[in-house]
Design a protein around this motif. Structure first.
Motif, PDB file in Angstrom:
ATOM      1  N   TYR A   1      37.688  36.511  36.681  1.00  0.00           N
ATOM      2  CA  TYR A   1      39.096  36.838  36.465  1.00  0.00           C
ATOM      3  C   TYR A   1      39.940  35.876  37.296  1.00  0.00           C
ATOM      4  N   GLY A   2      41.216  35.805  36.953  1.00  0.00           N
ATOM      5  CA  GLY A   2      42.109  34.859  37.604  1.00  0.00           C
ATOM      6  C   GLY A   2      43.015  35.504  38.635  1.00  0.00           C
ATOM      7  N   PRO A   3      43.950  34.730  39.201  1.00  0.00           N
ATOM      8  CA  PRO A   3      44.842  35.255  40.244  1.00  0.00           C
ATOM      9  C   PRO A   3      45.673  36.448  39.791  1.00  0.00           C
ATOM     10  N   ASP A   4      45.958  36.538  38.480  1.00  0.00           N
ATOM     11  CA  ASP A   4      46.749  37.662  37.991  1.00  0.00           C
ATOM     12  C   ASP A   4      45.882  38.843  37.561  1.00  0.00           C
ATOM     13  N   GLY A   5      44.574  38.738  37.776  1.00  0.00           N
ATOM     14  CA  GLY A   5      43.672  39.833  37.464  1.00  0.00           C
ATOM     15  C   GLY A   5      43.158  39.857  36.039  1.00  0.00           C
ATOM     16  N   THR A   6      43.516  38.860  35.221  1.00  0.00           N
ATOM     17  CA  THR A   6      43.062  38.834  33.844  1.00  0.00           C
ATOM     18  C   THR A   6      42.194  37.619  33.585  1.00  0.00           C
ATOM     19  N   ARG A   7      41.510  37.619  32.447  1.00  0.00           N
ATOM     20  CA  ARG A   7      40.683  36.497  32.040  1.00  0.00           C
ATOM     21  C   ARG A   7      41.420  35.677  30.991  1.00  0.00           C
ATOM     22  N   PRO A   8      41.211  34.359  30.973  1.00  0.00           N
ATOM     23  CA  PRO A   8      41.834  33.542  29.938  1.00  0.00           C
ATOM     24  C   PRO A   8      41.357  33.974  28.559  1.00  0.00           C
ATOM     25  N   SER A   9      42.259  34.006  27.591  1.00  0.00           N
ATOM     26  CA  SER A   9      41.903  34.451  26.244  1.00  0.00           C
ATOM     27  C   SER A   9      40.915  33.512  25.574  1.00  0.00           C
ATOM     28  N   SER A  10      40.880  32.262  26.036  1.00  0.00           N
ATOM     29  CA  SER A  10      39.967  31.288  25.431  1.00  0.00           C
ATOM     30  C   SER A  10      38.567  31.339  26.027  1.00  0.00           C
ATOM     31  N   ALA A  11      38.386  32.125  27.090  1.00  0.00           N
ATOM     32  CA  ALA A  11      37.083  32.184  27.752  1.00  0.00           C
ATOM     33  C   ALA A  11      36.121  33.049  26.943  1.00  0.00           C
ATOM     34  N   PRO A  12      34.826  32.733  26.996  1.00  0.00           N
ATOM     35  CA  PRO A  12      33.840  33.566  26.292  1.00  0.00           C
ATOM     36  C   PRO A  12      33.862  34.998  26.810  1.00  0.00           C
ATOM     37  N   ASP A  13      33.737  35.940  25.925  1.00  0.00           N
ATOM     38  CA  ASP A  13      33.762  37.348  26.300  1.00  0.00           C
ATOM     39  C   ASP A  13      32.417  37.739  26.902  1.00  0.00           C
ATOM     40  N   PRO A  14      32.386  38.236  28.148  1.00  0.00           N
ATOM     41  CA  PRO A  14      31.097  38.597  28.755  1.00  0.00           C
ATOM     42  C   PRO A  14      30.525  39.849  28.126  1.00  0.00           C
ATOM     43  N   PHE A  15      29.213  39.936  28.145  1.00  0.00           N
ATOM     44  CA  PHE A  15      28.512  41.080  27.564  1.00  0.00           C
ATOM     45  C   PHE A  15      28.044  41.984  28.694  1.00  0.00           C
ATOM     46  N   ALA A  16      28.761  43.101  28.896  1.00  0.00           N
ATOM     47  CA  ALA A  16      28.347  44.130  29.856  1.00  0.00           C
ATOM     48  C   ALA A  16      28.004  43.543  31.222  1.00  0.00           C
ATOM     49  N   ALA A  17      28.969  42.832  31.838  1.00  0.00           N
ATOM     50  CA  ALA A  17      28.739  42.260  33.161  1.00  0.00           C
ATOM     51  C   ALA A  17      28.631  43.363  34.206  1.00  0.00           C
ATOM     52  N   ASP A  18      27.824  43.116  35.238  1.00  0.00           N
ATOM     53  CA  ASP A  18      27.653  44.089  36.317  1.00  0.00           C
ATOM     54  C   ASP A  18      28.815  44.063  37.297  1.00  0.00           C
ATOM     55  N   LEU A  19      29.383  42.884  37.518  1.00  0.00           N
ATOM     56  CA  LEU A  19      30.487  42.714  38.459  1.00  0.00           C
ATOM     57  C   LEU A  19      31.442  41.653  37.925  1.00  0.00           C
ATOM     58  N   ALA A  20      32.671  41.685  38.427  1.00  0.00           N
ATOM     59  CA  ALA A  20      33.636  40.617  38.171  1.00  0.00           C
ATOM     60  C   ALA A  20      34.071  40.052  39.514  1.00  0.00           C
ATOM     61  N   ALA A  21      34.389  38.760  39.529  1.00  0.00           N
ATOM     62  CA  ALA A  21      34.781  38.084  40.763  1.00  0.00           C
ATOM     63  C   ALA A  21      35.736  36.946  40.422  1.00  0.00           C
ATOM     64  N   PRO A  22      36.442  36.414  41.414  1.00  0.00           N
ATOM     65  CA  PRO A  22      37.351  35.297  41.143  1.00  0.00           C
ATOM     66  C   PRO A  22      36.619  34.121  40.507  1.00  0.00           C
ATOM     67  N   GLY A  23      37.165  33.625  39.405  1.00  0.00           N
ATOM     68  CA  GLY A  23      36.509  32.525  38.719  1.00  0.00           C
ATOM     69  C   GLY A  23      37.451  31.549  38.058  1.00  0.00           C
ATOM     70  N   ASP A  24      38.754  31.758  38.159  1.00  0.00           N
ATOM     71  CA  ASP A  24      39.714  30.866  37.524  1.00  0.00           C
ATOM     72  C   ASP A  24      40.646  30.270  38.580  1.00  0.00           C
TER      73      ASP A  24
END
Length: 398
Positions: A244-267
């Motif tokens: 997820y990014g600084p605003d707490g959302t994922r870019p719409s163009s990014a691949p949709d994860p399948f049942a991730a265990d955790l989310a972390a800063p990545g953008d």
């Protein structure tokens, strides 16, 4: 964390710029704003095309604090643990040996000490870079050690066999955490076996739940962002991570994860270059997984008695409630959890005094009664004796 609207706008713009610029060659990438400061950093790229030059040292550094450090409360975490004594394997494009923030803490297997692409060095910095003068950037576990293991060819192309071999090699070389940079559609059998091999040896495997860029659709018309299982993240024993990014959302163009265990800063993430003290900026689930791999090192350093499954449980149970749960390193290293060996201590047996005996009480009662009788006898004698003497002990009616 609340931010002013102007700062939030700047952060969102910087993230969008980073995502747009992350496609292409690392060496020839344009500049993108790293954080809300004025310094601009070159963008991290993916696998190199034939003939493209290798990644170069960056002449720019992040001078203001990158947003993941504050979002993850890392300065507070470092008061408790910095990951010392834990080795994190980076199964990626290699890790450069001339990175000041990692100096003295990188060991390479085979030719993994060379990083033409730059992704492995970037991820290693996110995991374990130490603070250096003139920079506000640091990795999640700045005292952890890095084991560089190649999971791709020299141009950055991964295959299931290479990644599976990298996981097994990292396990055999003594890593307690294995970071895998790639998310692959193929290789279910060999990657499942490799992750199970690591888990059986008490090793935590962390992998992105989706690739950094979406694969092309079958007709080649556009990128396919639909959710699907990627490996090795989809293996049950692996810890899968989305971004997820600084605003707490994922870019719409990014691949949709399948049942991730955790989310972390990545953008809009800052990381180290393959050589020198400069930095790059990048985006993707692979960089979110690097943050989680660093957090695993923090937990393993803080609670060395926990096994791999218990470490994963601690990270998930202390994560911020969301879908998927968001990594919270400070909670993971500080909270007391029930049914967790890291917080379970043997309580001393309760000492219960025996019931007091009634013998002393009976003895005291006898003494008291005897004393009272004696007093009464003395009182009676004090009255009778003088009168008896006065009458010369004659009866009163005589």
């Amino acid at each position: 964390m609340r931010r002013s609207s102007s700062r939030l706008i700047r952060l969102c713009l910087s993230t969008a710029a980073a995502v747009a610029l992350s496609v292409g060659s690392l060496g020839a990438a344009p500049l993108a704003t790293a954080v809300d400061g004025p310094v601009q950093l070159p963008a991290l790229g993916g696998p190199l095309a034939d003939g493209a030059p290798c990644a170069k040292a960056s002449g720019r550094r992040a001078e203001s604090t990158p947003w993941p450090l504050t979002t993850l409360q890392l300065p507070q975490v470092w008061r408790l643990t910095e990951g010392a004594g834990v080795t994190v394997a980076v199964v990626d494009t290699g890790v450069g040996q001339d990175v000041p923030a990692l100096r003295g803490r990188v060991r390479a297997v085979g030719d993994a000490g060379k990083d033409c692409v730059g992704h492995g060095s970037f991820a290693a910095g996110v995991i374990a870079a130490a603070p250096v003068d003139g920079s506000a950037f640091a990795g999640v576990a700045p005292k952890a050690r890095i084991l560089a293991v190649r999971g791709t060819d020299e141009r950055g192309t991964a295959t299931p066999d290479r990644v599976a071999s990298g996981i097994r090699t990292a396990t055999d070389e003594g890593a307690r955490v294995v970071y895998v940079a790639n998310a692959l559609l193929a290789g279910r059998t060999e990657l499942t076996a490799a992750v199970k091999y690591a888990a059986d040896h008490d090793v935590v495997v962390v992998a992105p739940a989706a690739p950094d860029t979406a694969p092309q659709a079958s007709d080649g018309s556009k990128s396919d962002t639909s959710a699907r299982p990627y490996f090795p993240a989809f293996v049950a024993q692996a810890l899968s991570v989305s971004d997820y990014g600084p605003d707490g959302t994922r870019p719409s163009s990014a691949p949709d994860p399948f049942a991730a265990d955790l989310a972390a800063p990545g953008d809009g993430v800052v990381g180290t270059a393959p050589s020198g003290a400069g930095h790059y900026i990048g985006s993707g689930s692979s960089l979110a997984a690097a943050h989680v791999a660093g957090a695993v090192a923090l937990v393993r350093a803080r609670y060395p008695e926990l096994n791999a499954a218990e470490v994963i449980h601690r990270l998930q149970s202390t994560a911020y409630p969301s879908v998927p749960p968001r990594l919270d390193p400070y909670a993971a290293v500080s909270l007391l959890l029930p049914h967790d060996r890291s917080t379970t201590t043997e309580q001393p047996a309760a000492h219960v005094d025996p019931a007091p005996s009634d013998v002393p009480a009976r003895r005291a009662m006898v003494i008291a009664v005897a004393g009272a009788v004696f007093v009464l006898v003395l009182a009676a004698a004090a009255v009778v004796v003088p009168r008896g003497k006065a009458r010369n002990w004659r009866p009163a009616d005589a």
